[in-house]
Design an enzyme around this catalytic site. Structure first.
Site, short mmCIF file in Angstrom:
data_model
loop_
_atom_site.label_atom_id
_atom_site.label_comp_id
_atom_site.label_asym_id
_atom_site.label_seq_id
_atom_site.Cartn_x
_atom_site.Cartn_y
_atom_site.Cartn_z
N ILE A 108 0.86 -1.18 0.00
CA ILE A 108 0.00 0.00 0.00
C ILE A 108 0.89 1.23 0.00
O ILE A 108 2.00 1.19 0.54
CB ILE A 108 -0.94 0.00 1.24
CG1 ILE A 108 -1.93 1.16 1.19
CG2 ILE A 108 -0.14 -0.01 2.52
CD1 ILE A 108 -2.99 1.10 2.30
N ILE A 110 0.34 5.64 0.37
CA ILE A 110 -0.59 6.75 0.55
C ILE A 110 0.21 8.05 0.51
O ILE A 110 1.22 8.20 1.20
CB ILE A 110 -1.35 6.63 1.88
CG1 ILE A 110 -2.24 5.37 1.85
CG2 ILE A 110 -2.20 7.88 2.15
CD1 ILE A 110 -3.03 5.13 3.09
N GLY A 116 -2.00 10.00 8.05
CA GLY A 116 -2.37 10.42 9.39
C GLY A 116 -3.87 10.57 9.60
O GLY A 116 -4.30 11.23 10.54
N GLY A 118 -6.07 7.66 9.18
CA GLY A 118 -6.67 6.34 9.35
C GLY A 118 -6.97 5.64 8.04
O GLY A 118 -7.52 4.53 8.03
N PHE A 119 -6.60 6.26 6.92
CA PHE A 119 -6.89 5.66 5.61
C PHE A 119 -6.14 4.35 5.39
O PHE A 119 -6.68 3.40 4.83
CB PHE A 119 -6.54 6.64 4.49
CG PHE A 119 -7.42 7.86 4.41
CD1 PHE A 119 -8.48 8.06 5.28
CD2 PHE A 119 -7.17 8.82 3.45
CE1 PHE A 119 -9.28 9.19 5.19
CE2 PHE A 119 -7.96 9.96 3.35
CZ PHE A 119 -9.02 10.14 4.22
N PRO A 149 7.58 2.93 11.15
CA PRO A 149 6.74 2.34 12.21
C PRO A 149 5.25 2.62 12.05
O PRO A 149 4.42 1.82 12.47
CB PRO A 149 7.29 2.96 13.50
CG PRO A 149 7.96 4.22 13.07
CD PRO A 149 8.49 3.96 11.68
N TYR A 155 -0.50 -2.19 9.76
CA TYR A 155 -0.56 -3.61 9.40
C TYR A 155 -0.94 -4.46 10.61
O TYR A 155 -1.75 -5.38 10.50
CB TYR A 155 0.79 -4.09 8.84
CG TYR A 155 1.23 -3.36 7.58
CD1 TYR A 155 0.31 -3.02 6.59
CD2 TYR A 155 2.56 -3.03 7.38
CE1 TYR A 155 0.72 -2.36 5.44
CE2 TYR A 155 2.98 -2.37 6.23
CZ TYR A 155 2.05 -2.04 5.27
OH TYR A 155 2.45 -1.39 4.13
#
Length: 196
Positions: A108, A110, A116, A118-119, A149, A155
């Site tokens: 993934i 983004i 930051g 929550g997507f 991190p 994950y």
């Protein structure tokens, strides 16, 4: 089974929608892929100097690659759409399918507009749920560089478990970085689903 994803889904959560790439989504990917933080955290460059050379426009080869994602039945490439404004903020991908092993890889990315919020956690959970509910996959694995991190937490929240570390597997600006290996099995997913 000669195809894992014969049709491409549209999956809607509370924050994001995952969908096959539209032309507008593809246009958004240029600046996302050129984002310095994303380039570093995904291990797409080995030096800060390489990152500085990134350009926000996709070349013809990359444009064509995105335009053909819907035709690929051995993998799932979905745009991550911010439901608040219908803008593409990244992508979620299941690839490296091994039919004999009933396994694949997850990745993934983004861009700045989606971080930051929550997507990543929601998109990851949506993809994992879809995969285990609609395919015969038994294992989905990934790797994440130790200097990321935030991704590892997303994950773990989705149910991926730590499996090991490839020590000093990546080098950035002369410093060695460990690569953390994680996976979720169908049995892990079922246990997590039964608790929710």
């Amino acid at each position: 089974m000669d195809s894992l994803f014969p049709t491409k889904p549209i999956i809607t959560g509370s924050l994001v929608q995952l969908r096959p790439f539209t032309e507008a989504d593809i246009e958004c990917m240029g600046p996302i892929l050129a984002d310095p933080e994303l380039i570093k955290l995904t291990g797409s460059a080995n030096t800060t100097e390489e990152i500085k050379k990134a350009v926000p426009a996709l070349d013809e080869r990359t444009l064509e690659w995105y335009r053909t994602r819907e035709e690929q039945t051995d993998r799932l490439d979905l745009a991550i759409i911010d439901l608040s404004n219908d803008q593409c903020v990244g992508e979620a991908v299941l690839n490296a399918w091994s039919p004999a092993d009933r396994s694949c890889n997850y990745r993934i990315l983004i861009g700045p507009e989606g971080r930051g919020r929550g997507f990543g956690s929601e998109a990851t959970s949506l993809v994992i749920d879809y995969a285990f509910e609609n395919t015969n996959l038994n294992r989905i694995s990934l790797d994440v560089l130790a200097f990321n991190p935030r991704a590892r937490r997303a994950y773990e929240k989705a149910g991926f478990l730590y499996e090991g570390t490839s020590r000093e597997a990546f080098r950035f600006d002369g410093e060695y970085i460990d690569d953390v290996l994680m996976a979720i099995l169908r049995s892990d997913w079922k246990r997590k689903s039964s608790r929710n």
